[in-house]
Design a protein around this motif. Sequence first.
Motif: not given
Length: 996
Positions: A741-769
């Motif tokens: 939320k602190n990372w970028r201004e536009d996500y300050k008030d973002a809401e999250f739909i979480l996993e059953e255990d209350g965490t937020f899991i991100c996806g991932s992608l392999i690409e060039k650094m």
Amino acid sequence: MEYNFQEIEQKWRKFWADNQTFKAKDASDKEKYYVLDMFPYPSGAGLHVGHPLGYIASDIYARYKRLKGFNVLHPMGYDSFGLPAEQYAIQTGQHPDTTTKENILRYRDQLDQIGFSFDWSREVRTSDASYYKWTQWIFIQLFESWYNNKTQKAEAISELISHFEKEGNANIEACSDCEKSFSAEDWKQFSEAEKETILQEYRLAFLADSWVNWCPALGTVLANDEVINGVSERGGHPVEQKLMRQWSMRIKAYAERLITGLEKVDWTESIKDIQRNWIGKSVGCSLEFKVDASTGSANHKIEVFTTRPDTVFGVTFLVLAPEHPLVAELTTADKKEAVEKYIKASSLKTERDRQANVKNISGEFIGSYAIHPFTGEKVALWIGDYVLASYGTGAVMAVPCGDQRDWDFAKHFDIEIKNIFENIDISEQAYSEKVGKIADSDFLSGLEIKEATKKAIEKIESLNIGKGKTNYRLRDAVFSRQRYWGEPFPVYYQNGLPKMIDAKHLPIVLPEVKNYLPTPDGQPPLGNAKEWAWNNVESRIENVELIDNQTIFPLELNTMPGWAGSSWYFLRYMDSQNENEFVSKKQVDYWKNVDLYVGGSEHGTGHLLYSRFWTKFLFDKGFIGFDEPFKKMINQGMILGRSSLAYRLNYALIDHSTPEKTTFDGISGPTVFITKTYYDQCKPNIINAEIHKNKALIKKFEILLEKSGVYYNDYMIDSISEIHLDISLIDNDILNIEAFKNWREDYKDAEFILEEDGTFICGSLIEKMSKSLYNVQTPDELVTKFGADTLRMYEMFLGPLEQAKPWDTKGINGVSNFLRKLWRLFNFDEQGNAQLNQGEVSKDNLKTLHKCIQKVTDDLNRFSFNTGVSNFMICVNELTEQKCASKEILEQLVILISPYAPHIAEELWVKLGNEAGTISYAQFPSFNPEYLVSDAFSYPISFNGKVRFNIEFPVGMDSKEIESQVLAHENTAKYLEGKTPKKMIVVPGRIVNVVV
RNA sequence: GCCCAGGUGGCGGAAUUGGUAGACGCGCUGGAUUCAAAAUCCAGUUUCGCAAGGAGUGCGGGUUCGAUUCCCGCCCUGGGUACCA
């Protein structure tokens, strides 16, 4: 006492620097070993975790070789001329030298943190005048040389001149563009300018008008390997063909040796293949077709190059490149208009368009004919842009039955297709295999293709209408760049002729300029340094007659390309401070070529080819005693980034009370991110209907909207977007929501739909650094968090060195734990004293240690550093289990591990009572097979019911002994069921064949 | 199209000349320790099956007593290269 890596690593880095522990000795009784990394371009972004991968591997190997008693040369430097610094200078006005030096400081700092054993006293920088002085010097040597095909080596141009004086250019077999022949008399009568023009056609560094890859956006020419798919390698700008007067290198002279030389180096087959393909050798012959007198001038001949002279009776037409010099003359009046139109159209096509339309068949009949040299039949002359003016002779004999492109062309224009293959159907496609028999071909009929090829060439040569010839795809390398930040040429012009500035006046130092862009009248950036240009010439050249014309500069204003300095840097390390020679004979005779070279395979067609070329040249001239620069090479794979993704629901809120009012008209709901599980459920069909079907997700979404208090009475979920997140916000795919939320201004008030255990899991992608994908991992933070030793071992542990692999810090804990386990083996008390047993060594301890020595040594020799780390882990786990506190065992282990984790090894070495620093040159342990004895004949592994089974038996046991023990074993008796074996064969390894 | 490399658990990857497939690490599960957490330690973790026992290294065939490994055909991924005659 805990393992405090920060304190330990700092301490030993300082120790190594203060004591110059890794300074290589120039004279030694020890055998030399030269381990080299491809030196980096110091870019503004600093090192990311991909860079050190190869450096760590080479460092491990260099340290291993030191322990094995070699005198190791392991230097590092910077390829510090280059485009990015110049472009930065254009934007900001900062001198490239300033930014380059700053970047180098940062690189050095980062490199130092990882604990490399580089000998920094030999550092080179290609942009230092003390270095490029010698790059300029080598250029002069190339200018003063030509390539003698008879002796197969480069020789002095002065010898060529004296040959010209004696007998003209007869009896000269040279790699040259010179096509005319002249006598000694002619030569003497030539003017100085005429002589020089001819010499330019022989010199290995020469000026020529050549078609170059011109990149308007970069304002410079590019070498073939700097152009990828018609756009520049750097920046991706379009590249066009332009005729320019440029310095070039006659690398073609070395084409054959560049191929054959690959046989004596230990490189991977794939990179050798890349080079072979790039050089593109094709063996065939030239063949002349006379032009038919009724349609054109009978004096003209069209020379073609073919690799398939065996198919000459299948020729039904000839195709010339649109740019072919005879086209205009041979075009008949009625075809003139169409032909000119076609030529114009193809000249307007960029290289890119031509490539894009490979399948488009185009061409024009030019109205005249040639005569088939054997049948005397008329064959039509065509032009087509699938024939390149710059390869071979710019003309091909078309054999539609044997070449697919010719076949397509013939079909398209309805030209005859003659079949000259025995029992081959060519109605659907051409037959291009090189096996089979030739038919309907006069003296070639009935012959195998290979035979026919030989016979055809013999015949062609005997009739004097062509000869056996080898063509190479490799082009001479353009050596001029219209750039500031590169080596100036040691060249001045007198009466328009290029001359070398005497070597004693080198270096020609790059001038200060106010502006890094080309001058308004189109001169390269060095044109901004007028005084420099004049002064350099006036102060250095005696009795120089300069053209007194302000617009013409007496000094070369182009600079050398990036590959100039990198083509010979490995030699300079041997003698980096030498002010009198690029490298002394004594040094180069001791250190010789690089024993192990580590770097990326992306340099296959550039740096690695050019440095081989220069090495061969310097060898020919007797400056060095070897003609291949890099004996063994390892190409480390690229480390890819692992980007983290969050999934944003794109939805619209609708207020039915005011029709058509949606989010877009002012009702704004919160930004909603959904956790990976829900995304995966929706993923196969990211269309709203599928998303709406996901009841659990919708329910959570509605609760969220409810909570947010936004007024709406309907909504529509439209799609899901993948958003790249900074990887520092994520730990093991779990998002730190507050940080996000602190990372970028536009996500300050973002809401999250979480996993059953209350965490937020991100996806991932392999690409060039890349910075823009927020997935760049710098080594710095990892060194701070885990220590350099952990980083070193972890980078090795990731997987095979040569494989491209994603960077992932998930497993780094494992390596970190391992080093702490190793530390704990020493049972340190509060005062930091190790509580160890002296003298008593258990059998188990010895077995564990020697198994480790055996495996790790093998891993090092195979450059399998990942399994090396695993084997250390196994060893430490076993010693922990055995509660090993034996000083003798641990001392050996510490030496063994020191190439991988040098800091902790140094510390433990001292804790064992040894003198500081001596571990770097200690004796690498060797294993004793006696300790590896296993419990003999423990179990049979498999048995097919009749003849064979597997048994484990001790290493080094006599085969007779094995036989008797096998027979005595209870399991053998079980399988033999009372029968006596007829024969027993002991196979090396663990196999015993018992034939009943 | 051609050339090269590769395809093994939830993941990174081991298996060196054909010989117990899944070492080692991550992750996960359970347990011990702790007031608690971290850390540490122990056990389990390819899959189907309660089990005995099957199946299993991209797919289909083959050689072999035995194949991740060798051979033939195909599919997929990555890299190189491209009207090169």
